[in-house]
Design an enzyme around this catalytic site. Sequence first.
Site, PDB file in Angstrom:
ATOM      1  N   SER A   1       0.845  -1.200   0.000  1.00  0.00           N
ATOM      2  CA  SER A   1       0.000   0.000   0.000  1.00  0.00           C
ATOM      3  C   SER A   1       0.872   1.237   0.000  1.00  0.00           C
ATOM      4  O   SER A   1       1.997   1.205   0.519  1.00  0.00           O
ATOM      5  CB  SER A   1      -0.880   0.005   1.253  1.00  0.00           C
TER       6      SER A   1
ATOM      7  N   TYR B   1      -1.193  -0.841  10.173  1.00  0.00           N
ATOM      8  CA  TYR B   1      -1.390  -1.203   8.764  1.00  0.00           C
ATOM      9  C   TYR B   1      -0.208  -0.707   7.930  1.00  0.00           C
ATOM     10  O   TYR B   1       0.377  -1.456   7.131  1.00  0.00           O
ATOM     11  CB  TYR B   1      -2.694  -0.577   8.273  1.00  0.00           C
TER      12      TYR B   1
END
Length: 280
Positions: free
Chosen positions: A140, A153
């Site tokens: 990401s 995350y």
Amino acid sequence: MNRFEGRVAVVTGGAGGIGEAVVRGLHREGACVVIADVQEDAGRALSAELGSRALFVHTDVAAEQEVAAAVDTAVGAFGRLDVMFNNAGVMGVLGPIDRTPMAEVDTTIAINLRGVVCGFKHAARVMKPQRSGVIISTSSPGGMLGGVGPHVYSATKAAVVGLSNSVAAELRPFGIRVNTIVPGAVVTPMTATVVADGAHDIGGAEQALGASALMDRALRPSDVAAGVLYLASDDAAYVTGVALPVDAGMTGVHGSSPYTSGRYADPVTLLEAGRIRAAD
């Protein structure tokens, strides 16, 4: 196109979102696919829709034995493993760092990072003797830029890139390519939970993400799948150790150039001590 005719893939998180788009793309181009996911109803429905070249296996990637079982199902049913897509992931724990519950940190890491390690481990045990294969994992922009993802995350997604590059160095002599896909904010049920009115509100997510998109529309799972299929195919036969952004330049293009408009709409040359000379 039949780039994956006779090939076998395992896609974790394959029952929805990016994973589903990749499952459909691989299947459309000839592959046999194992859909590895915790979403029973969606996974079984997708398998039934696609037919005999698609199998669903309940897979919690935080449980190593379930990842191993997904790989073993691919080999047992279809005879080999050519593509492993470590895609399953969650946003995980959100909130201020000083109030973050460590049990939820562990859960996030178990799914987003430990699950990827399990995918590498069990794909490699099949692909090494085969001396061929492709392993792709989902990262990401949050793993590369601060402020665009939750703390833990973001940490796991940064770790996925480092892990992938390290494993790429080990597996290259065995003819196995290892790459990472880096999608921007994608229109999926998980994203809809954050930016719209819940997981069901895909239209709301598309509208919300489209309003802030760096290009002319929101990023869709099919856009990411196109990048994954490229990395998985022989079109990328000489590509390994790469993190491929599919994010409209979010991680590589900071913003619009300040030197091509406004006072610089007409070319000039900036010289010593700030002296400006009009360009011919």
